[in-house]
Scaffold this active site. Structure first.
Site: not given
Ligand code: CO
Length: 217
Positions: A46, A48, A50, A102, A105
């Site tokens: 992803c 993302d 993090r 994750h 998400c």
């Molecule tokens: Co995500």
């Protein structure tokens, strides 16, 4: 007290420090990098901020071929992801393909809600499709957070299956015995990496009952 610089403001200074640090442990570090890449893993994760790829598995430059998009989707007509798989599997001959989702998400959460998100609608529809395939199991989970976590896992599972549907994966695996496809989830809250232990050969056999593209072992 000196004001803290933003990442943007310190990026180039940080880069100089990083170069010095790499060279201090291995003076030929960049000479080796320039020679080419033979990554062991294709990581599809992803976007993302993090859920970093290399950092969370302790990988160094040159070891992981990385593709990230919203909610780690492997769309059947997405030229971007499919080109990455084609190159990493067919040309770089990676030994492992990892789809890593994750918990928490935002993409998966958005797909569980009734909102019009414009251009994101067709993208998040891939996750709604995962929900539809597994609706019975998901609807039986009363706790919303547990259901959300399970959808993250099932999305990883279905995107692994989408990798297995591709010609380059089937052909390369049947002819060479690799790469193997794995599903992982990163837990943002603990930092832990969880292997969903997808039975790759079983999935491949099952998928080829319908998505057999004519390649022989
Ligand atoms: Co995500």
């Amino acid at each position: 007290m000196a004001e803290q610089k933003s990442l943007y403001e310190s990026a180039f200074d940080n880069n100089k420090k990083w170069i010095a640090e790499k060279k201090s442990t291995n003076k030929d570090f960049f000479k080796h990098l320039a020679e080419g890449q033979t990554p062991e893993i294709l990581y599809i994760g992803c976007s993302d901020s993090r859920a970093t790829a290399e950092d969370l598995m302790g990988a160094a430059p040159g070891q992981v071929f990385v593709h990230r998009n919203i909610a780690n989707i492997v769309g059947g007509a997405d030229l971007n992801t499919l080109s990455v798989i084609q190159y990493a599997v067919g040309h770089l001959k990676v030994k492992h393909v990892v789809v890593c989702g994750h918990y928490y998400c935002g993409g998966v959460k958005a797909a569980m809600e009734a909102h019009d998100l414009g251009i994101l609608n067709p993208w998040l529809r891939y996750i709604r499709d995962v929900y539809r395939i597994h609706q019975k199991e998901l609807d039986a989970i009363i706790d919303q957070e547990q259901r959300y976590r399970r959808l993250v896992e099932l999305n990883v599972q279905e995107q692994c299956i989408n990798v297995i549907k591709t010609a380059v994966l089937q052909k390369t695996f049947l002819q060479t015995g690799s790469p193997v496809v794995h599903g992982w989830v990163f837990d943002v809250r603990t930092g832990e990496l969880i292997d969903l232990k997808i039975d790759f050969e079983k999935e491949l056999k099952h998928i080829r009952e319908i998505y057999d593209l004519g390649f022989e072992a």
